[in-house]
Design a protein around this motif. Sequence first.
Motif, PDB file in Angstrom:
ATOM      1  N   VAL A  70      74.506  56.036 -29.997  1.00 50.11           N
ATOM      2  CA  VAL A  70      73.607  54.907 -29.702  1.00 50.11           C
ATOM      3  C   VAL A  70      74.399  53.610 -29.599  1.00 50.11           C
ATOM      4  O   VAL A  70      74.189  52.780 -28.714  1.00 50.11           O
ATOM      5  CB  VAL A  70      72.513  54.791 -30.776  1.00 50.11           C
ATOM      6  N   THR A  71      75.325  53.452 -30.535  1.00 59.17           N
ATOM      7  CA  THR A  71      76.163  52.240 -30.525  1.00 59.17           C
ATOM      8  C   THR A  71      76.978  52.154 -29.232  1.00 59.17           C
ATOM      9  O   THR A  71      77.076  51.095 -28.604  1.00 59.17           O
ATOM     10  CB  THR A  71      77.118  52.246 -31.723  1.00 59.17           C
ATOM     11  N   ASP A  72      77.523  53.297 -28.827  1.00 55.83           N
ATOM     12  CA  ASP A  72      78.298  53.327 -27.570  1.00 55.83           C
ATOM     13  C   ASP A  72      77.416  52.999 -26.380  1.00 55.83           C
ATOM     14  O   ASP A  72      77.816  52.247 -25.473  1.00 55.83           O
ATOM     15  CB  ASP A  72      78.935  54.709 -27.379  1.00 55.83           C
ATOM     16  N   GLN A  73      76.206  53.562 -26.364  1.00 58.97           N
ATOM     17  CA  GLN A  73      75.285  53.295 -25.261  1.00 58.97           C
ATOM     18  C   GLN A  73      74.899  51.822 -25.218  1.00 58.97           C
ATOM     19  O   GLN A  73      74.854  51.199 -24.144  1.00 58.97           O
ATOM     20  CB  GLN A  73      74.034  54.163 -25.392  1.00 58.97           C
ATOM     21  N   MET A  74      74.623  51.256 -26.389  1.00 58.97           N
ATOM     22  CA  MET A  74      74.249  49.841 -26.441  1.00 58.97           C
ATOM     23  C   MET A  74      75.416  48.959 -25.998  1.00 58.97           C
ATOM     24  O   MET A  74      75.233  47.975 -25.265  1.00 58.97           O
ATOM     25  CB  MET A  74      73.812  49.470 -27.866  1.00 58.97           C
ATOM     26  N   ALA A  75      76.604  49.343 -26.435  1.00 59.53           N
ATOM     27  CA  ALA A  75      77.789  48.574 -26.033  1.00 59.53           C
ATOM     28  C   ALA A  75      77.999  48.666 -24.527  1.00 59.53           C
ATOM     29  O   ALA A  75      78.312  47.669 -23.863  1.00 59.53           O
ATOM     30  CB  ALA A  75      79.019  49.097 -26.775  1.00 59.53           C
ATOM     31  N   GLY A  76      77.796  49.881 -23.980  1.00 59.07           N
ATOM     32  CA  GLY A  76      77.942  50.052 -22.525  1.00 59.07           C
ATOM     33  C   GLY A  76      76.907  49.252 -21.763  1.00 59.07           C
ATOM     34  O   GLY A  76      77.217  48.608 -20.747  1.00 59.07           O
ATOM     35  N   ALA A  77      75.648  49.279 -22.239  1.00 63.65           N
ATOM     36  CA  ALA A  77      74.584  48.519 -21.577  1.00 63.65           C
ATOM     37  C   ALA A  77      74.860  47.024 -21.645  1.00 63.65           C
ATOM     38  O   ALA A  77      74.657  46.280 -20.681  1.00 63.65           O
ATOM     39  CB  ALA A  77      73.238  48.839 -22.233  1.00 63.65           C
ATOM     40  N   SER A  78      75.348  46.590 -22.815  1.00 62.58           N
ATOM     41  CA  SER A  78      75.669  45.162 -22.982  1.00 62.58           C
ATOM     42  C   SER A  78      76.785  44.743 -22.037  1.00 62.58           C
ATOM     43  O   SER A  78      76.730  43.692 -21.393  1.00 62.58           O
ATOM     44  CB  SER A  78      76.065  44.889 -24.435  1.00 62.58           C
ATOM     45  N   LEU A  79      77.815  45.608 -21.930  1.00 60.15           N
ATOM     46  CA  LEU A  79      78.931  45.310 -21.025  1.00 60.15           C
ATOM     47  C   LEU A  79      78.466  45.273 -19.575  1.00 60.15           C
ATOM     48  O   LEU A  79      78.862  44.378 -18.806  1.00 60.15           O
ATOM     49  CB  LEU A  79      80.021  46.371 -21.202  1.00 60.15           C
ATOM     50  N   LYS A  80      77.601  46.233 -19.212  1.00 58.08           N
ATOM     51  CA  LYS A  80      77.087  46.268 -17.844  1.00 58.08           C
ATOM     52  C   LYS A  80      76.261  45.028 -17.540  1.00 58.08           C
ATOM     53  O   LYS A  80      76.363  44.438 -16.458  1.00 58.08           O
ATOM     54  CB  LYS A  80      76.239  47.521 -17.640  1.00 58.08           C
ATOM     55  N   ALA A  81      75.433  44.608 -18.502  1.00 59.23           N
ATOM     56  CA  ALA A  81      74.627  43.394 -18.319  1.00 59.23           C
ATOM     57  C   ALA A  81      75.517  42.172 -18.163  1.00 59.23           C
ATOM     58  O   ALA A  81      75.270  41.297 -17.327  1.00 59.23           O
ATOM     59  CB  ALA A  81      73.692  43.214 -19.513  1.00 59.23           C
TER      60      ALA A  81
END
Length: 240
Positions: A70-81
């Motif tokens: 979940v942390t990785d997904q959130m970090a990826g989404a944050s980076l993409k945003a």
Amino acid sequence: MPKNIFSRVQSRSLTRHHKIAMAGVATLGAAAIGFSAVPSGASTKTTTEAAQPAAVAYSNQQIKDVKASVTDQMAGASLKAEQIAAKKKADAAAAAKKKAAAEAAKKKAEAARQAKEAASRAAKRAEAKKAVSYPNNLDGWIRESLAILKKHDIPASYDGIHRNIIRESSGNPKAINNWDINAINGIPSKGLLQVIPPTFKHWHVPGTSWDIYDPVANITAACNYAADKYGSMDNVDSAY
């Protein structure tokens, strides 16, 4: 002798019994030690208790794995945003820069146009100031006519024009011939160089008056006609 033999046999027999007894005792002792060390039902209880920590450890590991995912997904989404926001910002900056450049070019073009118009007006004013003022007499009429003839590449000289004017009209811009063949035909010669109306109209030079009696217009049209027919007004020495 027999007593001694019996004693030896008995001794050997006891020795074997003793060994068997000792082995049995050892076996029983080991079993007893085993039972006393592990109470009844201990094996099942021990196995269950050992399995529970392992299950808990496995469950904790799963939670940790899920949290990490979940942390990785959130970090990826944050980076993409952040990347999308950065791209939008860069695109907006590029568009603003392009718009500013277009506006600057437009202003520059407008400034150049205005400068050109101002220069043109200044040139016209300068040209107007340079305009020669000719006196309203024969000399002034001839000189003004020569300036116009020069602009149109029509050959003539002051002397040639002056000489023919004196012969034709004596310098009278309102002179009219009512007795020659042209007059008889209803188209009398008029003006300084005695030009008939059809000739004046045909050889009229742009920029001059359409009045046949106008001195400058009369001279210029007559010189234009003479240049075509004789090469120049300088070559005319009689009626033409």
